[in-house]
Motif scaffolding. Structure first.
Motif, PDB file in Angstrom:
ATOM      1  N   UNK A 167      38.747   2.917 -19.412  1.00  0.00           N
ATOM      2  CA  UNK A 167      38.159   1.763 -18.752  1.00  0.00           C
ATOM      3  C   UNK A 167      36.705   1.925 -18.387  1.00  0.00           C
ATOM      4  N   UNK A 168      36.128   0.804 -18.021  1.00  0.00           N
ATOM      5  CA  UNK A 168      34.769   0.765 -17.508  1.00  0.00           C
ATOM      6  C   UNK A 168      34.814   0.795 -15.992  1.00  0.00           C
ATOM      7  N   UNK A 169      33.932   1.562 -15.377  1.00  0.00           N
ATOM      8  CA  UNK A 169      33.956   1.708 -13.929  1.00  0.00           C
ATOM      9  C   UNK A 169      33.706   0.381 -13.222  1.00  0.00           C
ATOM     10  N   UNK A 170      32.839  -0.466 -13.768  1.00  0.00           N
ATOM     11  CA  UNK A 170      32.539  -1.746 -13.123  1.00  0.00           C
ATOM     12  C   UNK A 170      33.771  -2.651 -13.083  1.00  0.00           C
ATOM     13  N   UNK A 171      34.650  -2.542 -14.069  1.00  0.00           N
ATOM     14  CA  UNK A 171      35.895  -3.315 -14.067  1.00  0.00           C
ATOM     15  C   UNK A 171      36.946  -2.638 -13.203  1.00  0.00           C
ATOM     16  N   UNK A 172      37.075  -1.327 -13.332  1.00  0.00           N
ATOM     17  CA  UNK A 172      38.125  -0.589 -12.625  1.00  0.00           C
ATOM     18  C   UNK A 172      37.957  -0.640 -11.115  1.00  0.00           C
ATOM     19  N   UNK A 177      37.173  -2.966  -9.289  1.00  0.00           N
ATOM     20  CA  UNK A 177      37.613  -4.236  -8.719  1.00  0.00           C
ATOM     21  C   UNK A 177      39.000  -4.134  -8.093  1.00  0.00           C
ATOM     22  N   UNK A 178      39.849  -3.243  -8.613  1.00  0.00           N
ATOM     23  CA  UNK A 178      41.212  -3.091  -8.083  1.00  0.00           C
ATOM     24  C   UNK A 178      41.735  -1.693  -8.377  1.00  0.00           C
ATOM     25  N   UNK A 179      41.174  -0.669  -7.736  1.00  0.00           N
ATOM     26  CA  UNK A 179      41.581   0.705  -8.068  1.00  0.00           C
ATOM     27  C   UNK A 179      43.059   0.987  -7.815  1.00  0.00           C
ATOM     28  N   UNK A 180      43.635   0.355  -6.822  1.00  0.00           N
ATOM     29  CA  UNK A 180      45.043   0.591  -6.521  1.00  0.00           C
ATOM     30  C   UNK A 180      45.984   0.114  -7.608  1.00  0.00           C
ATOM     31  N   UNK A 181      45.511  -0.783  -8.482  1.00  0.00           N
ATOM     32  CA  UNK A 181      46.365  -1.328  -9.544  1.00  0.00           C
ATOM     33  C   UNK A 181      46.767  -0.268 -10.562  1.00  0.00           C
ATOM     34  N   UNK A 182      46.024   0.826 -10.642  1.00  0.00           N
ATOM     35  CA  UNK A 182      46.321   1.858 -11.635  1.00  0.00           C
ATOM     36  C   UNK A 182      47.412   2.813 -11.176  1.00  0.00           C
ATOM     37  N   UNK A 183      47.765   2.768  -9.910  1.00  0.00           N
ATOM     38  CA  UNK A 183      48.814   3.635  -9.399  1.00  0.00           C
ATOM     39  C   UNK A 183      48.448   5.104  -9.485  1.00  0.00           C
ATOM     40  N   UNK A 228      27.188   9.901 -12.184  1.00  0.00           N
ATOM     41  CA  UNK A 228      27.905   9.840 -10.914  1.00  0.00           C
ATOM     42  C   UNK A 228      26.977  10.245  -9.775  1.00  0.00           C
ATOM     43  N   UNK A 229      26.831   9.357  -8.817  1.00  0.00           N
ATOM     44  CA  UNK A 229      25.940   9.576  -7.682  1.00  0.00           C
ATOM     45  C   UNK A 229      26.648  10.364  -6.581  1.00  0.00           C
ATOM     46  N   UNK A 230      25.862  10.996  -5.736  1.00  0.00           N
ATOM     47  CA  UNK A 230      26.427  11.654  -4.551  1.00  0.00           C
ATOM     48  C   UNK A 230      26.672  10.661  -3.415  1.00  0.00           C
ATOM     49  N   UNK A 231      26.260   9.424  -3.594  1.00  0.00           N
ATOM     50  CA  UNK A 231      26.409   8.380  -2.591  1.00  0.00           C
ATOM     51  C   UNK A 231      27.875   7.959  -2.494  1.00  0.00           C
ATOM     52  N   UNK A 281      28.886   4.537  -3.880  1.00  0.00           N
ATOM     53  CA  UNK A 281      28.746   4.201  -5.301  1.00  0.00           C
ATOM     54  C   UNK A 281      30.118   3.829  -5.875  1.00  0.00           C
ATOM     55  N   UNK A 282      30.104   3.125  -7.003  1.00  0.00           N
ATOM     56  CA  UNK A 282      31.363   2.687  -7.620  1.00  0.00           C
ATOM     57  C   UNK A 282      32.275   3.864  -7.932  1.00  0.00           C
ATOM     58  N   UNK A 283      31.715   4.900  -8.577  1.00  0.00           N
ATOM     59  CA  UNK A 283      32.551   6.041  -8.939  1.00  0.00           C
ATOM     60  C   UNK A 283      33.133   6.715  -7.700  1.00  0.00           C
ATOM     61  N   UNK A 284      32.320   6.935  -6.689  1.00  0.00           N
ATOM     62  CA  UNK A 284      32.801   7.625  -5.486  1.00  0.00           C
ATOM     63  C   UNK A 284      33.881   6.812  -4.779  1.00  0.00           C
ATOM     64  N   UNK A 285      33.711   5.492  -4.714  1.00  0.00           N
ATOM     65  CA  UNK A 285      34.733   4.642  -4.098  1.00  0.00           C
ATOM     66  C   UNK A 285      36.028   4.680  -4.906  1.00  0.00           C
ATOM     67  N   UNK A 286      35.895   4.652  -6.232  1.00  0.00           N
ATOM     68  CA  UNK A 286      37.084   4.685  -7.084  1.00  0.00           C
ATOM     69  C   UNK A 286      37.820   6.013  -6.927  1.00  0.00           C
ATOM     70  N   UNK A 287      37.084   7.115  -6.950  1.00  0.00           N
ATOM     71  CA  UNK A 287      37.708   8.437  -6.792  1.00  0.00           C
ATOM     72  C   UNK A 287      38.402   8.538  -5.445  1.00  0.00           C
ATOM     73  N   UNK A 288      37.770   8.045  -4.392  1.00  0.00           N
ATOM     74  CA  UNK A 288      38.388   8.069  -3.059  1.00  0.00           C
ATOM     75  C   UNK A 288      39.688   7.272  -3.058  1.00  0.00           C
TER      76      UNK A 288
END
Length: 197
Positions: free
Chosen positions: A101-106, A108-114, A127-130, A133-140
């Protein structure tokens, strides 16, 4: 079936060896054009042979790489249950055991991936240290579902301007486990015909 080049096989083995002794987030550094998508596909294929219930997600920033990475795994192991989650590609799959997937799409609803066991980030130098950022929020969000998720980065340039190496203090990634970006390795890849001069 795609035949692995020696350095792709080495990288996959290095990842397995790393997880056998470490708990961090490793990086594979291979020059552009050397087939990082094959490393992703080879790792997934090998892992599924030993642990068939593992669930993967591979994220990147552009739809062309999403499509390329998914296509490579389909060639390597036809029939795998692969999903695509990319607005640009017109698909929003979330339940397949393997998602590209693309991070900008993913985001939007990270919990949907289970539950996911392993996350790949292609072009991980982006990937930013912020923490916002999208990646950091998704990983969290993924760690909220599975605190033990492993994150693997791939990059041709494991260096981030203004930050240093992606493995420097404060970053997500902890170790470069296979590095083909040194001058000697570039020379070898050119000499063996894997890269053009």
């Amino acid at each position: 079936m795609t035949e692995l080049r020696w350095y792709q096989d080495e990288a996959i083995t290095a990842l397995f060896d790393y997880f056998g002794r470490e708990t961090g987030n490793p990086v594979v550094a291979h020059p552009t054009g050397t087939g990082k998508s094959v490393v992703i596909g080879g790792f997934v294929a090998r892992a599924l042979r030993y642990w068939p219930n593992q669930r993967f997600i591979c994220l990147t920033h552009v739809m062309e790489l999403v499509a390329q990475n998914a296509a490579e795994l389909e060639v390597m192991w036809p029939g795998l249950p692969i999903g695509i989650h990319s607005a640009g590609l017109g698909r929003r799959d979330t339940v397949h055991p393997i998602i590209f997937g693309g991070i900008a799409s993913a985001i939007q609803a990270p919990g949907a991936f289970g539950h996911r066991d392993i996350m790949f980030i292609d072009e991980c130098h982006l990937l930013s240290n912020d923490d916002n950022s999208m990646y950091r929020k998704f990983i969290a969000a993924m760690k909220g579902i599975n605190p033990h998720i492993k994150v693997i980065g791939l990059s041709a340039t494991p260096f981030r301007v203004g930050q240093g190496l992606v493995t420097d203090e404060g970053g997500l990634f902890t170790d470069i486990v296979h590095d083909m970006t040194t001058l000697d390795n570039f020379d070898r890849l050119i000499a063996e015909g894997y890269l053009s001069p």
